[in-house]
Design an enzyme around this catalytic site. Sequence first.
Site, PDB file in Angstrom:
ATOM      1  N   CYS A  81       0.925  -1.620   0.323  1.00 17.90           N
ATOM      2  CA  CYS A  81      -0.344   0.052   0.396  1.00 17.90           C
ATOM      3  C   CYS A  81       0.603   1.456   0.011  1.00 17.90           C
ATOM      4  O   CYS A  81       2.119   1.277   0.967  1.00 17.90           O
ATOM      5  CB  CYS A  81      -0.183  -0.117   0.743  1.00 17.90           C
ATOM      6  SG  CYS A  81      -1.875   1.055   1.476  1.00 17.90           S
ATOM      7  N   CYS A  90      -2.382  -0.745   8.485  1.00 13.95           N
ATOM      8  CA  CYS A  90      -1.871  -2.253   9.035  1.00 13.95           C
ATOM      9  C   CYS A  90      -0.539  -1.447   9.333  1.00 13.95           C
ATOM     10  O   CYS A  90       0.492  -1.264   8.482  1.00 13.95           O
ATOM     11  CB  CYS A  90      -1.829  -2.773   7.426  1.00 13.95           C
ATOM     12  SG  CYS A  90      -3.713  -2.429   6.372  1.00 13.95           S
ATOM     13  N   CYS A 183      -7.668   1.204  -0.832  1.00 12.80           N
ATOM     14  CA  CYS A 183      -7.205   0.852   0.202  1.00 12.80           C
ATOM     15  C   CYS A 183      -6.937  -1.428   0.357  1.00 12.80           C
ATOM     16  O   CYS A 183      -8.097  -1.224  -0.544  1.00 12.80           O
ATOM     17  CB  CYS A 183      -8.005   0.631   1.454  1.00 12.80           C
ATOM     18  SG  CYS A 183      -7.674  -0.582   2.581  1.00 12.80           S
ATOM     19  N   GLN A 307     -19.421  -9.612  11.606  1.00 13.60           N
ATOM     20  CA  GLN A 307     -17.680 -10.229  11.397  1.00 13.60           C
ATOM     21  C   GLN A 307     -17.159  -9.626  10.364  1.00 13.60           C
ATOM     22  O   GLN A 307     -17.652  -9.669   8.904  1.00 13.60           O
ATOM     23  CB  GLN A 307     -17.399 -11.064  11.719  1.00 13.60           C
ATOM     24  CG  GLN A 307     -17.575 -12.341  13.243  1.00 13.60           C
ATOM     25  CD  GLN A 307     -16.765 -11.933  14.036  1.00 13.60           C
ATOM     26  OE1 GLN A 307     -15.759 -11.869  13.193  1.00 13.60           O
ATOM     27  NE2 GLN A 307     -17.159 -12.478  15.060  1.00 13.60           N
ATOM     28  N   TYR A 336     -22.627 -13.833  24.802  1.00 16.14           N
ATOM     29  CA  TYR A 336     -22.173 -13.016  24.346  1.00 16.14           C
ATOM     30  C   TYR A 336     -21.826 -13.136  23.034  1.00 16.14           C
ATOM     31  O   TYR A 336     -21.060 -13.001  22.137  1.00 16.14           O
ATOM     32  CB  TYR A 336     -20.305 -12.998  24.329  1.00 16.14           C
ATOM     33  CG  TYR A 336     -19.937 -12.588  26.113  1.00 16.14           C
ATOM     34  CD1 TYR A 336     -20.024 -11.553  26.435  1.00 16.14           C
ATOM     35  CD2 TYR A 336     -19.598 -13.257  27.129  1.00 16.14           C
ATOM     36  CE1 TYR A 336     -19.332 -10.836  28.219  1.00 16.14           C
ATOM     37  CE2 TYR A 336     -19.373 -13.883  27.863  1.00 16.14           C
ATOM     38  CZ  TYR A 336     -19.280 -11.910  28.827  1.00 16.14           C
ATOM     39  OH  TYR A 336     -19.012 -12.206  30.147  1.00 16.14           O
ATOM     40  N   GLU A 357     -26.967 -12.079  25.821  1.00 17.40           N
ATOM     41  CA  GLU A 357     -26.052 -10.910  24.822  1.00 17.40           C
ATOM     42  C   GLU A 357     -26.689 -10.118  25.530  1.00 17.40           C
ATOM     43  O   GLU A 357     -28.142  -9.127  25.364  1.00 17.40           O
ATOM     44  CB  GLU A 357     -27.114 -10.619  23.178  1.00 17.40           C
ATOM     45  CG  GLU A 357     -25.683  -9.550  23.104  1.00 17.40           C
ATOM     46  CD  GLU A 357     -24.600  -8.783  22.361  1.00 17.40           C
ATOM     47  OE1 GLU A 357     -23.635  -9.747  22.145  1.00 17.40           O
ATOM     48  OE2 GLU A 357     -24.403  -7.769  22.885  1.00 17.40           O
ATOM     49  N   ASP A 406     -17.724 -15.526  24.215  1.00 17.72           N
ATOM     50  CA  ASP A 406     -16.885 -15.305  22.997  1.00 17.72           C
ATOM     51  C   ASP A 406     -17.042 -13.527  23.290  1.00 17.72           C
ATOM     52  O   ASP A 406     -17.783 -12.691  22.744  1.00 17.72           O
ATOM     53  CB  ASP A 406     -17.633 -15.235  21.404  1.00 17.72           C
ATOM     54  CG  ASP A 406     -17.014 -14.548  20.425  1.00 17.72           C
ATOM     55  OD1 ASP A 406     -15.876 -13.886  20.350  1.00 17.72           O
ATOM     56  OD2 ASP A 406     -17.189 -14.001  19.355  1.00 17.72           O
ATOM     57  N   CYS A 433     -10.351 -12.819  21.594  1.00 15.53           N
ATOM     58  CA  CYS A 433     -10.243 -11.454  20.340  1.00 15.53           C
ATOM     59  C   CYS A 433      -9.143 -10.842  21.770  1.00 15.53           C
ATOM     60  O   CYS A 433      -7.962  -9.783  21.147  1.00 15.53           O
ATOM     61  CB  CYS A 433     -10.618 -10.402  20.623  1.00 15.53           C
ATOM     62  SG  CYS A 433     -11.649  -9.431  21.430  1.00 15.53           S
TER      63      CYS A 433
END
Length: 479
Positions: A81, A90, A183, A307, A336, A357, A406, A433
């Site tokens: 890029c 990034c 991008c 996602q 979650y 949730e 999650d 995550c």
Amino acid sequence: MTETSLQTGTPRRGDVLELDIEKAAFEGRCIAHVGDFVVFVDGAVPGDRVNATVLRKKKQFAEARVEEVLEASPYRVEPACAHFGVCGGCKWQHMSYEQQLHWKRTHVTDAFERIGDFTDPPVQETLPSVTPFFYRNKMEFSFGEMRWLLPDELGTVNRDAELFALGLHVPKRYDRILHIDECHLQSPESNRILNATRDFFSRHGIPAFSTRTHEGDLRHLVIREGKHSGERMVYLVTSRRMEDIMPEYTALLRHEEFAVSTLVQGVTTRRSTVAIGEEDIVHFGDGTIRETLGRNVFRISPTSFFQTNTLQAERLYALAASAAELSADDVVWDLYCGTGTISLFLARDVRHVLGVELNEGAIRDAEKNAADNAIDNTTFICADIVDAITSDTLRDAPAPDVIITDPPRAGMHAKVVDAIGRSGVRRLVYVSCNPATSARDCALLREHGYIVEAISPVDMFPHTYHIECVIRLRKENAE
Ligand code: SAH
């Protein structure tokens, strides 16, 4: 290095240091040492020898930025890029993809060893992204009246109009927008939409919303695309309806080179800088796009959560499903659960799935997604898991054979960990995550008799330092 800092051995702000870059640290920076003193270096690759300027000096460490690469690491690659280095999106594009995967795995191992106090944690190889570029199904750009000028542009821009910008925020400069014309995380069509939108509004002299004065019309451009369906949505967020100009913009986006299936305009007069309209106007299409995850089709509206790396989300969920070792008679709790994507991914393979949730909109979407996909063995409960799991809310729910959890980056509340620990459920799958908080939670779960059997890092976000994990836990002697 200056005389004094040479004498004391600790670098000072402004020093230029020659450094051998040892490894990649958390959050995308690299680590080098001056004697015993740690220096975090931006813009380096492990294996480089660089000259770096010290930008900040703290008691325990310094922060520096690469000025010159003296000897390039064998893992250094040419970034794809043109905006690399200025755009904060990034951070690792100058590192080979194999090395990125290696360091992500290393960070997971480190977190489990250091934070969780695990010896030899069973961390698998990082599962690479199906596509290392063009993987995002959503990109959100901002308009601005203060374009970030690159060094060679300083002094060349004379008119305010030339400061009109559409792109991404410069890291740590929330009032400045970096022009992005290509991008690599989004499709070529989306790049064409981005550039055509900027040209169009710039040509018509429509002002960008100013985060300083709160004046101006153009706020955000969100582009979403179904990687499986090929459908594409443009969501333009503005301060007013702009009835004078929208028909012409609509006509532009109908052009086939952009392959736009639906154009929605979100209008908001709020000061907030989130890309959400108080009123949504659909200019063409039906205001949603479809996307497939596994065997299910989801309808995505302009602001619904989904996602971002579709193909890799399917692999993540498949791993979670296989870690759960499901059988047809199982009751699964999906904690979650968001918009229910995991619940629905595995519902057909089990007896029942209960999703919990906090976010009401997400629960409504989950119920709608279940109905759209003719799935009738799921129940979704809108509640704070901390309350739900420690009160009577889930008392009448069928007891779980498997729990899938999650949580957000903060991990699970200690009370949730405790309640899971005391539930006696044998199979537990933790989708994480954040390696640090999952390592912490797994250490607590260990006290309840859970064994961490496998940790599988999954790369959802190539060229960033983020890493997702599927962690398989089991309680052997459940009461
Ligand atoms: N499993 C989903 C989303 C996970 S993101 C998927 O794969 O798409 C984490 C989710 O946890 C978010 O939807 C957030 O709203 C929810 N959340 C955060 N704190 C919570 C809490 N205390 N109780 C219930 N849900 C919570």
